[in-house]
Scaffold this active site. Structure first.
Site, PDB file in Angstrom:
ATOM      1  N   ARG A  88      11.808  -4.147  -0.474  1.00 44.28           N
ATOM      2  CA  ARG A  88      11.198  -5.469  -0.711  1.00 44.28           C
ATOM      3  C   ARG A  88      11.706  -6.021  -2.040  1.00 44.28           C
ATOM      4  NH1 ARG A  88       4.885  -5.130  -0.635  1.00 44.28           N
ATOM      5  NH2 ARG A  88       5.129  -5.035   1.619  1.00 44.28           N
ATOM      6  N   ARG A 157       2.109  -6.648  -8.384  1.00 45.49           N
ATOM      7  CA  ARG A 157       3.120  -6.997  -7.365  1.00 45.49           C
ATOM      8  C   ARG A 157       3.729  -8.363  -7.693  1.00 45.49           C
ATOM      9  NH1 ARG A 157       2.140  -4.169  -2.478  1.00 45.49           N
ATOM     10  NH2 ARG A 157       1.390  -2.096  -3.000  1.00 45.49           N
ATOM     11  N   LYS A 221      -2.803  -1.350  -5.842  1.00 44.83           N
ATOM     12  CA  LYS A 221      -1.983  -2.551  -6.034  1.00 44.83           C
ATOM     13  C   LYS A 221      -2.779  -3.650  -6.753  1.00 44.83           C
ATOM     14  CE  LYS A 221      -1.683  -2.806  -1.447  1.00 44.83           C
ATOM     15  NZ  LYS A 221      -1.391  -3.252  -0.086  1.00 44.83           N
ATOM     16  N   LYS A 223      -2.623  -7.982  -7.424  1.00 46.38           N
ATOM     17  CA  LYS A 223      -1.932  -9.210  -7.001  1.00 46.38           C
ATOM     18  C   LYS A 223      -2.366 -10.434  -7.814  1.00 46.38           C
ATOM     19  CE  LYS A 223      -1.061  -7.439  -2.431  1.00 46.38           C
ATOM     20  NZ  LYS A 223      -1.233  -7.608  -0.985  1.00 46.38           N
ATOM     21  N   CYS A 442       1.923 -10.837  10.667  1.00 46.78           N
ATOM     22  CA  CYS A 442       2.541  -9.776   9.856  1.00 46.78           C
ATOM     23  C   CYS A 442       3.578  -9.045  10.709  1.00 46.78           C
ATOM     24  CB  CYS A 442       1.455  -8.819   9.389  1.00 46.78           C
ATOM     25  SG  CYS A 442       0.829  -7.791  10.728  1.00 46.78           S
ATOM     26  N   CYS A 448       5.849  -1.168  10.839  1.00 42.08           N
ATOM     27  CA  CYS A 448       4.686  -0.841  10.013  1.00 42.08           C
ATOM     28  C   CYS A 448       3.970   0.402  10.539  1.00 42.08           C
ATOM     29  CB  CYS A 448       3.713  -2.020   9.952  1.00 42.08           C
ATOM     30  SG  CYS A 448       2.283  -1.595   8.940  1.00 42.08           S
ATOM     31  N   CYS A 487      -3.404  -4.932  12.211  1.00 38.67           N
ATOM     32  CA  CYS A 487      -4.483  -4.031  11.776  1.00 38.67           C
ATOM     33  C   CYS A 487      -5.348  -4.799  10.778  1.00 38.67           C
ATOM     34  CB  CYS A 487      -3.900  -2.745  11.172  1.00 38.67           C
ATOM     35  SG  CYS A 487      -3.518  -2.859   9.416  1.00 38.67           S
ATOM     36  N   CYS A 491      -2.536  -8.471   6.002  1.00 40.61           N
ATOM     37  CA  CYS A 491      -1.280  -8.894   5.367  1.00 40.61           C
ATOM     38  C   CYS A 491      -0.899 -10.357   5.623  1.00 40.61           C
ATOM     39  CB  CYS A 491      -0.150  -7.970   5.789  1.00 40.61           C
ATOM     40  SG  CYS A 491      -0.418  -6.259   5.277  1.00 40.61           S
TER      41      CYS A 491
HETATM   42 FE1  SRM Z   1       0.464  -5.778   3.237  1.00 42.06          FE
HETATM   43  C1  SRM Z   1       0.233  -2.431   3.549  1.00 42.06           C
HETATM   44  C2  SRM Z   1       3.343  -5.794   4.899  1.00 42.06           C
HETATM   45  C3  SRM Z   1       0.968  -8.970   2.234  1.00 42.06           C
HETATM   46  C4  SRM Z   1      -2.855  -6.047   2.383  1.00 42.06           C
HETATM   47  N1  SRM Z   1       1.623  -4.341   4.021  1.00 42.06           N
HETATM   48  C5  SRM Z   1       1.378  -3.003   4.004  1.00 42.06           C
HETATM   49  C6  SRM Z   1       2.599  -2.214   4.509  1.00 42.06           C
HETATM   50  C7  SRM Z   1       3.464  -1.908   3.339  1.00 42.06           C
HETATM   51  C8  SRM Z   1       2.288  -0.957   5.356  1.00 42.06           C
HETATM   52  C9  SRM Z   1       2.196   0.358   4.653  1.00 42.06           C
HETATM   53  O1  SRM Z   1       1.517   0.482   3.625  1.00 42.06           O
HETATM   54  O2  SRM Z   1       2.799   1.296   5.157  1.00 42.06           O
HETATM   55  C10 SRM Z   1       3.225  -3.300   5.415  1.00 42.06           C
HETATM   56  C11 SRM Z   1       4.724  -3.181   5.669  1.00 42.06           C
HETATM   57  C12 SRM Z   1       5.037  -3.666   7.062  1.00 42.06           C
HETATM   58  C13 SRM Z   1       6.468  -3.829   7.345  1.00 42.06           C
HETATM   59  O3  SRM Z   1       6.972  -3.148   8.272  1.00 42.06           O
HETATM   60  O4  SRM Z   1       7.141  -4.626   6.728  1.00 42.06           O
HETATM   61  C14 SRM Z   1       2.735  -4.561   4.740  1.00 42.06           C
HETATM   62  N2  SRM Z   1       1.939  -7.075   3.417  1.00 42.06           N
HETATM   63  C15 SRM Z   1       3.015  -6.932   4.224  1.00 42.06           C
HETATM   64  C16 SRM Z   1       3.816  -8.213   4.321  1.00 42.06           C
HETATM   65  C17 SRM Z   1       5.307  -8.003   4.485  1.00 42.06           C
HETATM   66  C18 SRM Z   1       3.236  -9.047   5.481  1.00 42.06           C
HETATM   67  C19 SRM Z   1       3.934 -10.320   5.841  1.00 42.06           C
HETATM   68  O5  SRM Z   1       3.689 -10.769   6.960  1.00 42.06           O
HETATM   69  O6  SRM Z   1       4.660 -10.895   5.062  1.00 42.06           O
HETATM   70  C20 SRM Z   1       3.386  -8.876   2.993  1.00 42.06           C
HETATM   71  C21 SRM Z   1       4.239  -8.455   1.840  1.00 42.06           C
HETATM   72  C22 SRM Z   1       3.819  -9.158   0.581  1.00 42.06           C
HETATM   73  C23 SRM Z   1       4.708  -8.941  -0.590  1.00 42.06           C
HETATM   74  O7  SRM Z   1       5.805  -9.496  -0.611  1.00 42.06           O
HETATM   75  O8  SRM Z   1       4.289  -8.261  -1.537  1.00 42.06           O
HETATM   76  C24 SRM Z   1       1.987  -8.283   2.832  1.00 42.06           C
HETATM   77  N3  SRM Z   1      -0.711  -7.224   2.381  1.00 42.06           N
HETATM   78  C25 SRM Z   1      -0.340  -8.506   2.163  1.00 42.06           C
HETATM   79  C26 SRM Z   1      -1.486  -9.318   1.899  1.00 42.06           C
HETATM   80  C27 SRM Z   1      -1.488 -10.833   1.682  1.00 42.06           C
HETATM   81  C28 SRM Z   1      -1.324 -11.207   0.249  1.00 42.06           C
HETATM   82  O9  SRM Z   1      -1.173 -10.347  -0.624  1.00 42.06           O
HETATM   83  O10 SRM Z   1      -1.341 -12.406  -0.020  1.00 42.06           O
HETATM   84  C29 SRM Z   1      -2.594  -8.478   1.947  1.00 42.06           C
HETATM   85  C30 SRM Z   1      -4.070  -8.906   1.802  1.00 42.06           C
HETATM   86  C31 SRM Z   1      -4.449  -9.212   0.408  1.00 42.06           C
HETATM   87  C32 SRM Z   1      -4.847  -7.957  -0.314  1.00 42.06           C
HETATM   88  O11 SRM Z   1      -3.979  -7.284  -0.863  1.00 42.06           O
HETATM   89  O12 SRM Z   1      -6.029  -7.633  -0.297  1.00 42.06           O
HETATM   90  C33 SRM Z   1      -2.087  -7.159   2.250  1.00 42.06           C
HETATM   91  N4  SRM Z   1      -1.047  -4.453   2.966  1.00 42.06           N
HETATM   92  C34 SRM Z   1      -2.345  -4.763   2.673  1.00 42.06           C
HETATM   93  C35 SRM Z   1      -3.129  -3.565   2.694  1.00 42.06           C
HETATM   94  C36 SRM Z   1      -4.650  -3.458   2.412  1.00 42.06           C
HETATM   95  C37 SRM Z   1      -4.894  -3.234   0.968  1.00 42.06           C
HETATM   96  C38 SRM Z   1      -6.335  -2.970   0.660  1.00 42.06           C
HETATM   97  O13 SRM Z   1      -6.805  -3.420  -0.377  1.00 42.06           O
HETATM   98  O14 SRM Z   1      -7.011  -2.286   1.426  1.00 42.06           O
HETATM   99  C39 SRM Z   1      -2.245  -2.519   3.054  1.00 42.06           C
HETATM  100  C40 SRM Z   1      -2.595  -1.032   3.241  1.00 42.06           C
HETATM  101  C41 SRM Z   1      -2.529  -0.282   1.975  1.00 42.06           C
HETATM  102  O15 SRM Z   1      -2.182  -0.767   0.906  1.00 42.06           O
HETATM  103  O16 SRM Z   1      -2.873   0.913   2.050  1.00 42.06           O
HETATM  104  C42 SRM Z   1      -0.949  -3.119   3.216  1.00 42.06           C
HETATM  105 FE1  SF4 Z   2       0.971  -3.421   8.908  1.00 41.74          FE
HETATM  106 FE2  SF4 Z   2      -1.582  -3.975   9.115  1.00 41.74          FE
HETATM  107 FE3  SF4 Z   2      -0.165  -5.128   7.215  1.00 41.74          FE
HETATM  108 FE4  SF4 Z   2       0.218  -5.847   9.681  1.00 41.74          FE
HETATM  109  S1  SF4 Z   2      -1.721  -6.103   8.552  1.00 41.74           S
HETATM  110  S2  SF4 Z   2       1.815  -5.358   8.219  1.00 41.74           S
HETATM  111  S3  SF4 Z   2      -0.114  -3.988  10.808  1.00 41.74           S
HETATM  112  S4  SF4 Z   2      -0.590  -2.992   7.339  1.00 41.74           S
END
Ligand code: SRM
Ligand code: SF4
Length: 580
Positions: A88, A157, A221, A223, A442, A448, A487, A491
């Site tokens: 990333r 991040r 993390k 943000k 997402c 993922c 899930c 994201c």
């Molecule tokens: Fe996310 C984990 C993709 C924005 C909350 N996110 C993941 C992972 C890395 C899966 C993993 O941990 O193994 C995903 C990778 C999937 C893949 O194959 O690419 C993933 N998240 C993404 C992206 C690519 C989604 C998208 O459609 O663009 C976004 C990348 C952002 C970036 O450039 O940094 C992305 N993730 C978000 C957001 C939205 C935001 O930040 O505006 C959230 C919700 C806001 C938040 O953080 O609360 C988000 N991602 C999560 C979480 C839940 C965190 C939590 O507090 O519980 C996980 C799971 C974790 O961290 O364990 C996660």
């Molecule tokens: Fe993966 Fe869940 Fe984030 Fe979608 S919402 S990219 S399924 S961790």
């Protein structure tokens, strides 16, 4: 007193660590500044990293993944497990040059799966990078001044910011702040340079000081996003820290600082939940960085280090309340903080289409379905974008809704840009149905590891049906946001959409309703375990009732919020599966 160079309280020494803590805490502490065994494992001819190193890789912007389609096939005996990496790149405010774009475009073919994925936080993701190509990928990105350091992991991040390239002092100021914060909040360790860029090695066992993060970095993390007043395009309330510019007499007076937002939750685990950030204080322009740094330090010192599901700052803010949180900050900064100024949101603009920058140049915001820049039989978006960027050399800006803006285009180049895009079958925003334009999904399957259901691959077909339903009901022009995730981690920020569709298990989703288009309210669960085929049929009666019973000017999310889940079920006579 000027506070711009004050450091928040010293991080706890390793020996002060709480008695019980998660395994990741031990990994971080013993990693020697995030080095672990990454360099050694890179030199081995394996296709994956072993032990705890995948956890450390995240801090370097890399996730070890598996092709889940291949895994599924392997269960049937037809294929083998395929390990691959996702890298990333971190792009503060989504801003890059044409040259940086073109390098990334080239690298995704050479080392990735031939697509570039714009993320919901204005980054690029490369999927499908093999371990043996990882170092070259990171190196070549860095040659173009693009880093992946801190793209993931328990650190700050990518810092988001409204990316619209309008020539205006406030917009310029917030983009500059995004970069300042991003640089200032980077970890101090040189491990990234050592491992990926062959920088000088530090003496064994002697990591550099981490003045802000300490040896165990953050509990989770962190943000940060900055918003232009009135336009919530960054979804400010979903961030650990949200920063909203306050403008008085056309000048930047300062910033409202919000804290404690986050969306991740786990199905069936009530102790985890999405939460909106609370307004904490107003800070004058120039005083922002120390306040943000102090908030990061509060997370460092008070976030839960035992349970990673409850480790985000939002749980500290929820437990303490705003008054105690603010008092803690005041104690660290040594001065009182002003109350936040009033805020009003009029829009969550996608910045698509042609616009005037105010400096004689134009910008063009282009829609990218679920952020995936790829060539498909219908549209050669990747080739078209590359051709335009190569010829016209615009600035490139990634948006928080997974779209791209081409900036600084001379009006005389407009015909060339349009002709090139048309020749590649790229649709301009006016040709895209309103509901599709404002949707997000997402990546979910197959990359993922946490996906329970499809998202990016399923949403286009779901939207085909929803588009038909809306057209039949005369609602084709209705602006509403539909966000789908595989899930409950959130994201694509599903809990802030008019409609959130969240994966529960293979082919089954929960539907959330009643958010608002401007992203200021969380939606709530309406139905659970709805199959993909039943998503549009479940929404149809709700859209019909909305058309017939909405108040003047009322949006779909506001209508659902007014009626509530029970009211909606009663009004539409729907027997939908509901959790309690
Ligand atoms: Fe996310 C984990 C993709 C924005 C909350 N996110 C993941 C992972 C890395 C899966 C993993 O941990 O193994 C995903 C990778 C999937 C893949 O194959 O690419 C993933 N998240 C993404 C992206 C690519 C989604 C998208 O459609 O663009 C976004 C990348 C952002 C970036 O450039 O940094 C992305 N993730 C978000 C957001 C939205 C935001 O930040 O505006 C959230 C919700 C806001 C938040 O953080 O609360 C988000 N991602 C999560 C979480 C839940 C965190 C939590 O507090 O519980 C996980 C799971 C974790 O961290 O364990 C996660
Ligand atoms: Fe993966 Fe869940 Fe984030 Fe979608 S919402 S990219 S399924 S961790």
């Amino acid at each position: 007193m000027t506070l711009s160079h004050t450091r928040p309280t010293t991080p706890p020494a390793a020996t002060d660590a709480p008695p019980a803590r998660s395994k990741v805490e031990v990994t971080k502490e013993s990693s020697v500044g995030l080095r672990g065994g990454i360099a050694e494992q890179l030199s081995k001819e394996t296709d994956q990293f072993a032990g705890s190193d995948p956890q450390l890789l995240k801090f370097h912007g890399i996730y070890q993944q598996e092709d889940r389609d291949a895994r599924k096939a392997a269960r049937g005996g037809a294929g083998a497990r395929q390990h691959m990496m996702m890298a990333r790149s971190k792009v503060p405010g989504g801003l890059m040059t044409a040259e940086q774009y073109l390098v990334q475009d080239e690298l995704c073919t050479r080392y990735g799966n031939g697509t570039l994925r714009i993320t919901t936080r204005q980054d690029f993701q490369f999927h499908g990078v093999l371990k043996r190509n990882l170092k070259r990928t990171i190196r070549e990105l860095n040659d173009a001044l693009v880093t992946t350091f801190g793209g993931c992991g328990d650190v700050v991040r990518n810092v988001m910011c409204c990316p619209v390239p309008i020539d205006d002092v406030v917009r310029t100021a917030i983009l500059a702040e995004a970069r300042v914060l991003s640089d200032r909040l980077l970890p101090a360790t040189r491990s990234y340079f050592e491992i990926w860029l062959d920088g000088e090695q530090v003496a064994a066992g002697e990591p550099e000081d981490e003045p802000l993060y300490g040896r165990t970095y953050l509990p989770r993390k962190f943000k940060i996003a900055l918003a232009y007043p009135g336009d919530n395009c960054v979804d400010i309330y979903s961030n650990d820290v949200g920063i909203v510019a306050v403008v008085e007499d056309g000048q930047l007076a300062g910033f409202n600082v919000l804290a404690g937002g986050g969306l991740g939750m786990t199905h069936g685990m009530e102790a985890t939940y999405p939460r909106l950030a609370d307004p904490i204080c107003f800070v004058p322009a120039g005083d922002l960085a120390p306040v943000v740094e102090a908030i990061v330090a509060v997370h460092r010192d008070h976030g839960d280090r035992k349970d990673r599901k409850r480790a985000r700052l939002k749980y500290v803010v929820a437990a303490w309340g705003v008054a105690r949180f603010r008092a803690e900050l005041e104690g660290r900064l040594g001065r009182a903080l002003a109350a936040p100024r009033p805020m009003e949101w009029n829009d969550a603009a996608d910045h698509l289409g042609w616009g005037e920058q105010g400096d004689g140049r134009l910008y063009l915001g282009l829609w990218v379905e679920n952020g995936r820049i790829a060539d498909t039989p219908d549209s050669q978006l990747r080739s078209g974008l590359r051709a335009v960027i190569d010829q016209v050399r615009p600035g490139v800006r990634l948006t928080p809704q997974q779209n791209v803006i081409l900036a600084g285009i001379a009006p005389s180049d407009r015909p060339l840009v349009e002709k090139t895009l048309w020749a590649h079958g790229v649709r301009l925003p006016d040709d895209i149905a309103t509901v599709r334009r404002h949707s997000m999904a997402c990546p979910a399957m197959p990359t993922c590891g946490l996906a329970l259901a499809e998202a990016e691959r399923a949403l286009p077909a779901v939207l085909d049906e929803i588009e038909t339903v809306l057209a039949e009901l005369g609602l084709a022009e209705e602006r509403l946001s539909i966000r789908m995730t595989g899930c409950p981690n959130g994201c694509a920020r599903p809990y802030l959409g008019d409609v959130g569709i969240v994966g529960r298990t293979l082919d089954k989703y929960n539907i959330y309703l009643g958010g608002d288009f401007n992203g200021t309210r969380l939606n709530t669960e309406f139905a659970e375990l709805v199959s993909t085929a039943d998503l549009a049929p479940t929404l149809r009666p709700l859209f019909a009732t909305f058309r017939d019973e909405r108040l003047p000017g009322e949006g779909f999310g506001d209508f659902c919020h007014r009626l509530g889940a029970e009211g909606l079920r009663r009004t539409t006579g729907q027997a939908v599966p509901v959790g309690d």
